[in-house]
Write a protein that holds these residues in place. Structure first.
Motif, short mmCIF file in Angstrom:
data_model
loop_
_atom_site.label_atom_id
_atom_site.label_comp_id
_atom_site.label_asym_id
_atom_site.label_seq_id
_atom_site.Cartn_x
_atom_site.Cartn_y
_atom_site.Cartn_z
N ALA A 744 0.83 -1.21 0.00
CA ALA A 744 0.00 0.00 0.00
C ALA A 744 0.86 1.26 0.00
O ALA A 744 0.52 2.25 -0.66
N ALA A 745 1.96 1.23 0.73
CA ALA A 745 2.85 2.40 0.76
C ALA A 745 3.41 2.68 -0.62
O ALA A 745 3.45 3.84 -1.08
N ASP A 746 3.86 1.65 -1.30
CA ASP A 746 4.43 1.82 -2.63
C ASP A 746 3.36 2.26 -3.63
O ASP A 746 3.54 3.24 -4.37
N LEU A 747 2.24 1.56 -3.65
CA LEU A 747 1.20 1.87 -4.61
C LEU A 747 0.57 3.23 -4.35
O LEU A 747 0.29 4.00 -5.29
N GLY A 761 8.20 -0.30 -6.92
CA GLY A 761 9.35 -0.08 -6.05
C GLY A 761 9.75 1.38 -5.92
O GLY A 761 10.67 1.70 -5.17
N ALA A 762 9.05 2.28 -6.62
CA ALA A 762 9.39 3.71 -6.57
C ALA A 762 8.90 4.38 -5.29
O ALA A 762 9.28 5.52 -5.01
N GLY A 763 8.09 3.68 -4.52
CA GLY A 763 7.48 4.30 -3.34
C GLY A 763 8.47 4.87 -2.36
O GLY A 763 8.26 5.96 -1.81
N ARG A 880 9.51 7.07 10.70
CA ARG A 880 9.16 8.17 9.81
C ARG A 880 8.43 7.71 8.55
O ARG A 880 7.98 8.52 7.74
N GLY A 881 8.32 6.38 8.38
CA GLY A 881 7.53 5.88 7.27
C GLY A 881 8.28 5.09 6.22
O GLY A 881 7.69 4.64 5.23
N ASP A 882 9.60 4.88 6.40
CA ASP A 882 10.34 4.06 5.45
C ASP A 882 10.18 2.59 5.85
O ASP A 882 9.67 2.27 6.94
N TYR A 883 10.64 1.68 5.00
CA TYR A 883 10.43 0.25 5.26
C TYR A 883 11.46 -0.57 4.51
O TYR A 883 12.07 -0.12 3.53
N HIS A 884 11.62 -1.80 4.98
CA HIS A 884 12.52 -2.76 4.33
C HIS A 884 11.94 -4.14 4.54
O HIS A 884 11.73 -4.59 5.67
N GLY A 885 11.63 -4.84 3.43
CA GLY A 885 11.11 -6.19 3.53
C GLY A 885 12.05 -7.18 2.86
O GLY A 885 12.91 -6.79 2.07
N ILE A 886 11.84 -8.44 3.17
CA ILE A 886 12.68 -9.48 2.57
C ILE A 886 11.82 -10.35 1.68
O ILE A 886 10.59 -10.24 1.66
N GLY A 887 12.46 -11.26 0.95
CA GLY A 887 11.74 -12.10 0.00
C GLY A 887 11.22 -11.25 -1.16
O GLY A 887 11.88 -10.32 -1.62
N LYS A 891 11.38 -6.35 -3.64
CA LYS A 891 11.09 -5.65 -4.90
C LYS A 891 10.66 -4.21 -4.64
O LYS A 891 10.74 -3.36 -5.54
N TYR A 892 10.19 -3.93 -3.41
CA TYR A 892 9.72 -2.58 -3.09
C TYR A 892 10.81 -1.73 -2.42
O TYR A 892 10.52 -0.62 -1.98
N SER A 893 12.04 -2.22 -2.40
CA SER A 893 13.13 -1.45 -1.79
C SER A 893 13.72 -0.43 -2.75
O SER A 893 14.26 0.58 -2.34
#
Length: 901
Positions: A744-747, A761-763, A880-887, A891-893
């Motif tokens: 949702a953050a990215d989209l 991934g531009a989010g 502050r609203g940034d994020y980092h996911g795995i797997g 792709k959203y990094s």
């Protein structure tokens, strides 16, 4: 003789003991029946040369007869038949059918309403008397230093009466005056009195964004003379510092309520001493009324020093509204021009297309009749596409070749309407402002519009034609129709009389006649969204116990109107608790973090609960495309604005074709026979899927995407970021599946900044651009920062340089703090039964299996380890609203090329 009696909403009784025969005649060959001696006979005929013989005949016979320009109703009100009972018989309009047929006669309250409607027309055509309007010089009532802020050197009777009351006391006021009586000047004096006499701030509330723009333009002269006026509406971010320093805020009700829920503006809100409410009768609006009611209930009980000035069109229960507010009521009947209304009738039919065609023919004929006499016309339609179709048909009626011109071919439509002297006006129409300007300047004779013009945009005309009795899926209400009628005969257009026509079918004629005669009655609408308003009050710390909530309920207009039971309130509190928005322990009511977020984002609690439940039931996606499709489908199924978004029948094939291709134009190749049926919400799904999978489609000046008019997609794309942000902000709260928060953050940012045409991934990079821009400058700066970054090959916010880039609004420590709050330094390691992670201070680690998820707050920058057997995913959310996911969430990094990944 029988005596017919009815009680209207105003509470007075009407009866008809006389012998009576009144007729509206539109046939020059018509004859009157034999009437017994003593019968009250009256006749209205059109003011046209072909009725001269009839006029002379009736006059010679001593029959009272009056001429009415543009008479199109044919109706008889009589007690000569049916055993002396008052009856009314209406005929189909002669403009719709060459040989109009009469519809079944009506009796009782409907007949009495017909009699009153006749009397209104009769009195409107009474012999003219000398103009008794007395203008009052501004200098007699208003301090000299304020004169330069007012648009005219004199005040009309309505303005003079209200201004005198504004300046001689501090009482709350409700000013009720017909549309066109100049209520804007009354609001101006209220604001000037607060700013100059009290040295405090004023707030001016208007019901729609478009009206904030118009009022803001009218107040531009105030800025030039040194007053600080700040426009606040949903499309503009709030500059907290500038807002704090302003003298006057111009805002929509929703925006002001959102500001009331913002902690950073509490101090500025305390300086507000006057609230001017334009169109206060919209308390009865099903969409906006509840928010306005909750706001006013709060102010009058907790901030009695804030003066409320309510400006209203004519309503039948204005005294009840004033009593609720503890306000003095000023009722003004004066209007700068006479207004008459009629209800031309078309035949009802089981086939919608037959009735629709009849409405179109009649609207076209009415427009031709007025314009042939040199008058200007506003034609109101119930939908944007209805506006385009109606404008095109009128253009053809005016001699323009419209063969092969489709209503959705916007360029050719504009060309045809331009040639015919027709302007179009609706949200999303590229030439809307041009049409406004040219219609005001009399360079266009016809304006075809949606209800936006009715709500206050100052575009007056000689006549108004209301083609439809529905707006989208909703029935028109009396207040909206009265506002539409109010555009007719505006003195600013040089007209001394106004003519209004509401086209109705035979089944709705009696109902509309009765409702318009009775007038608009304001009814509380807070019950439909009570939980949202209780939550809003709790978030503002104005309600902290059930007892306080009960006291708040007593202050509502609903309670004033007799809704004294506390049961709806208890049900609302239970819904908030069950939905996780609040806790209630031993009578103490406390909003949760989710409740605070939901209230600040103005997301209805019922919609929020529905969306969260839907997301919780989704299977864990296996990749970004599946995740985005699942998220979009859930959103469009559970947000009514998206579910109810509509498109014309002939566009639905294009929508379903794009949906089958999941928004990818290159794959939208299925033939109609291969497509699934169109379902509610499909156009909203397509709008978001195109952003997700074909963002390059959003070129400047785009008119269609895959055969779907951009005008149908635009409202969805404007509304979606708020809901997507609400989902993404729940990542650290653990109240939605963590993967959905990242998606949702990215989209959401890609939707908001779709003009950047960014890929998946531009989010994160867009987030960084937002942070560097600051909210006050985001609209003007994000795109510049984005272009600068992407031109250098930057695909994420994870750069090493500590020097702020050009256009960055953050400097020094503020910029360094932003760098520290990125997810750049995050590491996450996944083992079979646990997750270890390192991230910035204040971050949250989310871990999940295919069935459960949980969040753990990270202390400092030390490594954290969370045991979870069967763990399948993890992500870190910074404060502050940034994020980092795995797997696959990796792709959203960073940004990928469009259609990559």
């Amino acid at each position: 003789m029988s005596r017919e009696t009815v009680t209207f909403s105003q509470g007075f009784e009407l009866s008809e003991p006389r012998k009576l025969h009144w007729q509206k005649i539109t046939d020059p060959e018509a004859k009157l029946p034999e009437c017994p001696p003593g019968t009250d006979v009256r006749v209205l005929i059109p003011d046209e040369p072909r009725f001269a013989t009839l006029w002379n005949k009736f006059s010679a016979e001593g029959i009272p007869v009056r001429r009415l320009p543009y008479l199109v109703e044919q109706e008889t009100i009589s007690t000569l038949e049916n055993g002396g009972r008052l009856t009314a018989t209406v005929c189909e309009s002669h403009l719709s059918r060459q040989l109009p047929r009469a519809f079944p006669r009506i009796t009782g309250p409907a007949a009495i309403a017909a009699r009153e409607a006749f009397m209104m027309l009769w009195e409107a055509q009474a012999p003219a008397v000398a103009d008794e309007t007395i203008s009052v010089p501004v200098s007699e009532l208003v301090p000299r230093a304020w004169h330069m802020y007012l648009p005219f050197p004199t005040l009309n009777p309505a303005q003079a009466e209200a201004v005198e009351r504004i300046l001689d006391s501090d009482d709350h006021l409700v000013v009720v005056a017909p549309t066109g009586a100049g209520k804007t000047v009354i609001g101006m004096v209220s604001a000037l009195n607060t700013i100059f006499e009290q040295g405090r701030k004023a707030v001016w509330l208007v019901p729609q964004r478009s009206l904030t723009a118009e009022l803001d333009q009218e107040l531009e002269g105030w800025r030039k003379r040194g007053l600080r006026v700040e426009r606040l509406s949903g499309e503009f971010s709030v500059d907290v510092e500038r807002t704090r320093n302003s003298d006057l805020w111009v805002a929509t009700t929703e925006k002001f309520e959102a500001m009331c829920r913002t902690v950073s503006l509490r101090e500025a809100l305390a300086e507000v001493n006057c609230l001017i409410v334009d169109e206060i009768h919209l308390l009865g609006d099903p969409t906006r009324g509840g928010i306005l009611e909750a706001l006013l209930a709060r102010l009058k009980s907790e901030n009695p020093k804030v003066r409320i000035i309510g400006l209203s069109a004519t309503v039948s229960n204005a005294d009840q509204v004033a009593q609720w507010l503890g306000a003095r009521l000023i009722k003004v009947s004066w209007r700068p021009s006479k207004l008459t209304w009629q209800l031309p009738v078309v035949a009802a039919n089981k086939e919608f297309s037959q009735v629709d065609a009849a409405r179109t023919r009649l609207a076209t004929s009415l427009t031709r009749m007025i314009t042939a006499d040199g008058g200007s016309v506003v034609v109101f339609c119930g939908s944007k596409r209805g506006v385009r179709r109606m404008a095109l048909i009128i253009a053809g009626d005016r001699g323009v070749n419209i063969r092969d011109v489709h209503p959705d071919d916007l360029d050719r439509l504009h060309e045809a309407c331009e040639a015919a002297g027709i302007g179009l006006h609706y949200k999303g129409w590229d030439h809307k402002l041009e049409a406004e300007r040219r219609f005001r300047a009399r360079k266009l004779q016809i304006l075809v519009a949606t209800s936006t013009v009715a709500a206050g945009v100052n575009l007056p005309a000689r006549a108004v034609v209301v083609r439809d009795t529905e707006i989208g899926f909703n029935k028109l209400d009396v207040a909206t129709v009265q506002q539409m009628f109010g555009r007719a005969g505006r003195v600013g257009a040089g007209e001394t009389q106004g003519w209004a026509f509401l086209i109705v079918d035979e089944a709705e004629h009696a109902s509309w006649q009765r409702r318009l005669v009775a007038g608009n009655t304001v009814h509380s609408q807070i019950g439909g969204s009570l939980a949202d308003h209780v939550l809003g009050e709790a978030v503002q710390q104005r309600i902290s116990t059930v007892r306080e909530a009960e006291r708040w309920w007593v202050e509502t207009f609903a309670y004033q109107q007799g809704s004294e039971s506390q049961q709806p309130l208890r049900e609302a509190i239970s819904a908030l608790v069950d939905g996780g928005f609040a806790t209630e322990t031993h009578g103490t009511l406390q909003p949760t973090d989710l409740g605070g977020l939901t209230a600040r984002m103005m997301v209805p609690a019922a919609e929020g609960s529905s969306m969260r439940l839907a997301l919780s039931r989704l299977a864990l996606p296996e990749g970004p495309e599946e995740a985005e499709f699942a998220l979009i489908s859930a959103l469009c199924q559970h947000v009514p604005k998206f579910t109810q978004a509509s498109v014309p029948e002939d566009i639905k094939i294009a929508v379903t074709r794009l949906l089958a291709a999941r928004g990818d134009l290159s794959r939208a190749t299925l033939r109609p026979a291969e497509l699934p049926a169109y379902l509610p919400g499909d156009v909203a799904r397509v709008a978001l899927l195109v952003v997700a999978n074909n963002s390059m489609a959003f070129q400047s000046g785009i008119r269609h995407i895959g055969g779907v008019p951009y005008a149908n997609l635009h409202p969805i794309l404007e509304e979606a970021p708020r809901y997507l942000h609400w989902i993404s902000a729940q990542g650290p709260l653990g109240t939605v599946p963590p993967w959905s928060a990242i998606v949702a953050a990215d989209l959401g940012r890609r939707v908001r900044w779709r003009r950047c045409k960014s890929g998946r991934g531009a989010g994160r990079l867009l987030w960084m651009c937002e942070q560097m821009s600051t909210p006050a400058y985001a609209e003007s700066t994000v795109a510049s920062l984005w272009d600068a970054a992407t031109s250098r090959g930057i695909v994420s916010p994870d750069w090493l340089s500590t020097t702020p880039p050009k256009h960055c609004r953050l400097v020094g420590d503020d910029y360094m703090a932003l760098l520290r709050d990125r997810a750049t330094s995050v590491t996450v390691n996944l083992e079979s039964d646990r997750v270890t992670a390192v991230g910035p201070a204040g971050s949250v680690l989310a871990v999940w299996t295919d069935k459960i998820h949980e969040v753990v707050r990270m202390r400092g920058t030390s490594e954290i380890s969370v045991p979870m057997p069967g763990v399948s995913g993890a992500a870190v959310f910074t404060r502050r609203g940034d994020y980092h996911g795995i797997g696959w969430l990796a792709k959203y990094s960073r940004m990928h090329a469009v259609n990559e990944g």
